[in-house]
Design a protein around this motif. Sequence first.
Motif, PDB file in Angstrom:
ATOM      1  N   PRO A 197       1.209  -1.442  -0.075  1.00  0.00           N
ATOM      2  CA  PRO A 197       0.168   0.241  -0.088  1.00  0.00           C
ATOM      3  C   PRO A 197       0.999   1.028   0.278  1.00  0.00           C
ATOM      4  O   PRO A 197       0.448   2.315  -0.212  1.00  0.00           O
ATOM      5  CB  PRO A 197      -0.479  -0.292   1.300  1.00  0.00           C
ATOM      6  N   ASP A 198       1.977   1.417   0.350  1.00  0.00           N
ATOM      7  CA  ASP A 198       2.352   2.611   0.813  1.00  0.00           C
ATOM      8  C   ASP A 198       3.659   2.545  -1.054  1.00  0.00           C
ATOM      9  O   ASP A 198       4.717   3.719  -0.638  1.00  0.00           O
ATOM     10  CB  ASP A 198       3.875   2.966   1.732  1.00  0.00           C
ATOM     11  N   VAL A 199       3.472   1.660  -1.718  1.00  0.00           N
ATOM     12  CA  VAL A 199       4.471   1.612  -2.941  1.00  0.00           C
ATOM     13  C   VAL A 199       3.478   3.290  -3.400  1.00  0.00           C
ATOM     14  O   VAL A 199       3.080   3.565  -3.625  1.00  0.00           O
ATOM     15  CB  VAL A 199       4.266   0.689  -3.898  1.00  0.00           C
ATOM     16  N   LYS A 200       5.313   3.512  -4.103  1.00  0.00           N
ATOM     17  CA  LYS A 200       5.348   5.156  -5.390  1.00  0.00           C
ATOM     18  C   LYS A 200       5.425   4.501  -6.755  1.00  0.00           C
ATOM     19  O   LYS A 200       6.218   3.607  -7.469  1.00  0.00           O
ATOM     20  CB  LYS A 200       6.207   5.994  -5.044  1.00  0.00           C
ATOM     21  N   ILE A 201       3.798   4.947  -7.134  1.00  0.00           N
ATOM     22  CA  ILE A 201       4.046   4.357  -8.628  1.00  0.00           C
ATOM     23  C   ILE A 201       4.938   5.624  -9.562  1.00  0.00           C
ATOM     24  O   ILE A 201       3.448   6.721  -9.220  1.00  0.00           O
ATOM     25  CB  ILE A 201       2.649   4.150  -8.800  1.00  0.00           C
ATOM     26  N   TYR A 202       5.135   5.470 -10.296  1.00  0.00           N
ATOM     27  CA  TYR A 202       5.825   6.689 -11.020  1.00  0.00           C
ATOM     28  C   TYR A 202       5.249   6.902 -12.271  1.00  0.00           C
ATOM     29  O   TYR A 202       5.659   5.583 -13.133  1.00  0.00           O
ATOM     30  CB  TYR A 202       7.881   6.309 -11.521  1.00  0.00           C
ATOM     31  N   GLY A 203       5.187   7.733 -13.080  1.00  0.00           N
ATOM     32  CA  GLY A 203       3.987   7.271 -14.688  1.00  0.00           C
ATOM     33  C   GLY A 203       4.477   9.280 -14.600  1.00  0.00           C
ATOM     34  O   GLY A 203       3.832   9.767 -14.473  1.00  0.00           O
ATOM     35  N   GLY A 204       3.928   8.825 -15.993  1.00  0.00           N
ATOM     36  CA  GLY A 204       4.328  10.611 -16.677  1.00  0.00           C
ATOM     37  C   GLY A 204       2.484  11.153 -16.712  1.00  0.00           C
ATOM     38  O   GLY A 204       2.021  10.665 -16.845  1.00  0.00           O
ATOM     39  N   ALA A 205       3.222  12.761 -16.170  1.00  0.00           N
ATOM     40  CA  ALA A 205       2.071  13.073 -16.226  1.00  0.00           C
ATOM     41  C   ALA A 205       1.290  13.392 -17.265  1.00  0.00           C
ATOM     42  O   ALA A 205      -0.029  13.383 -17.279  1.00  0.00           O
ATOM     43  CB  ALA A 205       2.960  14.676 -15.836  1.00  0.00           C
ATOM     44  N   VAL A 206       1.605  13.555 -17.526  1.00  0.00           N
ATOM     45  CA  VAL A 206       0.776  13.739 -19.890  1.00  0.00           C
ATOM     46  C   VAL A 206       0.112  12.354 -19.691  1.00  0.00           C
ATOM     47  O   VAL A 206      -1.683  12.477 -20.518  1.00  0.00           O
ATOM     48  CB  VAL A 206       1.205  14.062 -21.097  1.00  0.00           C
ATOM     49  N   GLU A 207       0.551  11.556 -19.288  1.00  0.00           N
ATOM     50  CA  GLU A 207       0.052   9.584 -19.896  1.00  0.00           C
ATOM     51  C   GLU A 207      -0.754   9.115 -19.423  1.00  0.00           C
ATOM     52  O   GLU A 207      -1.966   8.123 -19.772  1.00  0.00           O
ATOM     53  CB  GLU A 207       1.353   8.679 -20.637  1.00  0.00           C
ATOM     54  N   ARG A 208      -1.218   9.822 -17.811  1.00  0.00           N
ATOM     55  CA  ARG A 208      -2.384   9.133 -16.980  1.00  0.00           C
ATOM     56  C   ARG A 208      -1.633   8.020 -16.974  1.00  0.00           C
ATOM     57  O   ARG A 208      -3.106   6.598 -17.427  1.00  0.00           O
ATOM     58  CB  ARG A 208      -4.025   9.528 -18.043  1.00  0.00           C
ATOM     59  N   PRO A 210      -2.008   4.716 -14.956  1.00  0.00           N
ATOM     60  CA  PRO A 210      -3.604   3.662 -14.538  1.00  0.00           C
ATOM     61  C   PRO A 210      -2.707   3.394 -12.516  1.00  0.00           C
ATOM     62  O   PRO A 210      -1.508   3.303 -12.931  1.00  0.00           O
ATOM     63  CB  PRO A 210      -3.206   2.499 -15.072  1.00  0.00           C
ATOM     64  N   TYR A 211      -3.362   3.776 -11.896  1.00  0.00           N
ATOM     65  CA  TYR A 211      -2.996   3.943 -10.754  1.00  0.00           C
ATOM     66  C   TYR A 211      -1.603   4.553 -10.254  1.00  0.00           C
ATOM     67  O   TYR A 211      -0.953   4.403  -9.258  1.00  0.00           O
ATOM     68  CB  TYR A 211      -2.344   2.588  -9.712  1.00  0.00           C
ATOM     69  N   ALA A 212      -0.976   6.294 -11.319  1.00  0.00           N
ATOM     70  CA  ALA A 212      -0.037   6.447 -10.716  1.00  0.00           C
ATOM     71  C   ALA A 212       0.086   6.905  -9.753  1.00  0.00           C
ATOM     72  O   ALA A 212      -1.019   8.527  -9.817  1.00  0.00           O
ATOM     73  CB  ALA A 212       0.699   6.785 -12.037  1.00  0.00           C
ATOM     74  N   ASN A 213       0.556   7.522  -8.425  1.00  0.00           N
ATOM     75  CA  ASN A 213       0.574   7.959  -7.420  1.00  0.00           C
ATOM     76  C   ASN A 213       1.851   8.811  -7.743  1.00  0.00           C
ATOM     77  O   ASN A 213       1.658  10.261  -6.912  1.00  0.00           O
ATOM     78  CB  ASN A 213       0.472   7.875  -6.374  1.00  0.00           C
ATOM     79  N   GLU A 214       3.406   8.573  -7.982  1.00  0.00           N
ATOM     80  CA  GLU A 214       3.861  10.281  -8.389  1.00  0.00           C
ATOM     81  C   GLU A 214       4.271  10.579  -9.323  1.00  0.00           C
ATOM     82  O   GLU A 214       4.058   9.520 -10.745  1.00  0.00           O
ATOM     83  CB  GLU A 214       5.099   9.727  -7.734  1.00  0.00           C
ATOM     84  N   LEU A 215       3.700  11.684  -9.952  1.00  0.00           N
ATOM     85  CA  LEU A 215       3.470  12.228 -11.657  1.00  0.00           C
ATOM     86  C   LEU A 215       5.212  12.610 -12.165  1.00  0.00           C
ATOM     87  O   LEU A 215       5.557  13.750 -11.585  1.00  0.00           O
ATOM     88  CB  LEU A 215       2.538  12.630 -12.287  1.00  0.00           C
ATOM     89  N   VAL A 216       6.010  12.515 -13.380  1.00  0.00           N
ATOM     90  CA  VAL A 216       7.055  12.604 -13.704  1.00  0.00           C
ATOM     91  C   VAL A 216       6.792  13.432 -14.795  1.00  0.00           C
ATOM     92  O   VAL A 216       5.518  13.260 -15.683  1.00  0.00           O
ATOM     93  CB  VAL A 216       7.658  11.642 -13.630  1.00  0.00           C
ATOM     94  N   LYS A 217       7.324  14.985 -14.845  1.00  0.00           N
ATOM     95  CA  LYS A 217       7.534  15.337 -16.247  1.00  0.00           C
ATOM     96  C   LYS A 217       9.176  15.181 -17.384  1.00  0.00           C
ATOM     97  O   LYS A 217       9.940  14.300 -16.609  1.00  0.00           O
ATOM     98  CB  LYS A 217       7.395  16.984 -15.915  1.00  0.00           C
ATOM     99  N   HIS A 218       8.889  16.014 -18.223  1.00  0.00           N
ATOM    100  CA  HIS A 218       9.826  16.067 -19.032  1.00  0.00           C
ATOM    101  C   HIS A 218      11.823  15.975 -18.733  1.00  0.00           C
ATOM    102  O   HIS A 218      11.270  16.788 -17.415  1.00  0.00           O
ATOM    103  CB  HIS A 218       9.832  16.442 -20.086  1.00  0.00           C
ATOM    104  N   ASP A 219      12.475  15.639 -18.451  1.00  0.00           N
ATOM    105  CA  ASP A 219      13.914  15.646 -17.383  1.00  0.00           C
ATOM    106  C   ASP A 219      13.886  15.786 -16.638  1.00  0.00           C
ATOM    107  O   ASP A 219      14.916  15.767 -15.663  1.00  0.00           O
ATOM    108  CB  ASP A 219      14.398  17.082 -17.703  1.00  0.00           C
ATOM    109  N   THR A 220      13.025  15.270 -15.961  1.00  0.00           N
ATOM    110  CA  THR A 220      13.107  14.292 -14.363  1.00  0.00           C
ATOM    111  C   THR A 220      14.225  12.822 -14.248  1.00  0.00           C
ATOM    112  O   THR A 220      13.922  12.293 -14.412  1.00  0.00           O
ATOM    113  CB  THR A 220      11.514  14.010 -13.866  1.00  0.00           C
ATOM    114  N   ILE A 221      14.123  13.015 -13.288  1.00  0.00           N
ATOM    115  CA  ILE A 221      15.221  12.209 -13.005  1.00  0.00           C
ATOM    116  C   ILE A 221      15.472  11.721 -11.552  1.00  0.00           C
ATOM    117  O   ILE A 221      15.284  11.905 -10.334  1.00  0.00           O
ATOM    118  CB  ILE A 221      16.564  12.347 -12.672  1.00  0.00           C
ATOM    119  N   LEU A 222      15.524  10.139 -12.281  1.00  0.00           N
ATOM    120  CA  LEU A 222      14.620   9.797 -10.616  1.00  0.00           C
ATOM    121  C   LEU A 222      15.781   8.737 -10.185  1.00  0.00           C
ATOM    122  O   LEU A 222      16.722   7.670 -11.048  1.00  0.00           O
ATOM    123  CB  LEU A 222      14.142   8.509 -10.923  1.00  0.00           C
ATOM    124  N   SER A 223      16.523   9.102  -9.138  1.00  0.00           N
ATOM    125  CA  SER A 223      18.199   8.809  -8.637  1.00  0.00           C
ATOM    126  C   SER A 223      17.386   6.841  -7.885  1.00  0.00           C
ATOM    127  O   SER A 223      16.050   7.469  -7.484  1.00  0.00           O
ATOM    128  CB  SER A 223      18.389   8.973  -7.083  1.00  0.00           C
TER     129      SER A 223
END
Length: 234
Positions: A197-208, A210-223
């Motif tokens: 339940p505490d998982v972070k799901i990263y997905g494109g902000a424009v693409e919608r 499913p179930y993404a709760n962390e939206l990323v944009k162009h040039d976002t860097i995930l370490s």
Amino acid sequence: MTYYSWGEKIAIFQNELLHSSCFMPPFLAVSLVFIVLTSLLLAITVIPQAFIGFLLATIMSRGNFMKLLIEHLYPTNIGKWMHFKLLAGGNQNGTRKQHSRTIEHRVEVIPGILYIHMISQLMDNICYLIVHLDYSKPKLQGIVIDCGDATALLPMIEQIHRHHYHDHPDIEVTSVLCTHKHHDHTAGNKGILKAFPDVKIYGGAVERVPYANELVKHDTILSLPLPANASIRA
């Protein structure tokens, strides 16, 4: 006595009928109602046909149909159902058996710290599990990339733990990275979220995604979750 031919009699009758104050008013009223109702009926049938024809011509022109189909229908449950039906059609047995055996294999990124596992998904997809051995936390940290089938992923995480990390705590999925919104890369998000339940799901902000709760944009860097003194170049 004047005799009239049949043609003359008919002409006289028509003339009297056209000037009859008893017959013409109701006849004209009924005729007007009939014309109005007929026109409305034609409008009800013709106008929608013309409108639908205009929409179809617009949609089908310039390759818009497939683009609009992907944009508006594909993200829905109907699009998801169609996608997985097509994938199931490629599987002669109609089962969800893994297309590749990968449990014994892993990529060592940093010895004793960071590993990558490949997990087969659906008909020909691959999901990735990054395992971080962070001894400062009660469980091993797991990052999932592109999960299309959680029912295949979750048991594999347990098997990977038993095969490679049986001397360590369980693997906890903390993050999911979705490279794009296609169902064969995101349909497992719901199952992962239910299991963790505490998982972070990263997905494109424009693409919608499913179930993404962390939206990323162009040039976002995930370490990657690495210790301060660790380096992938090591």
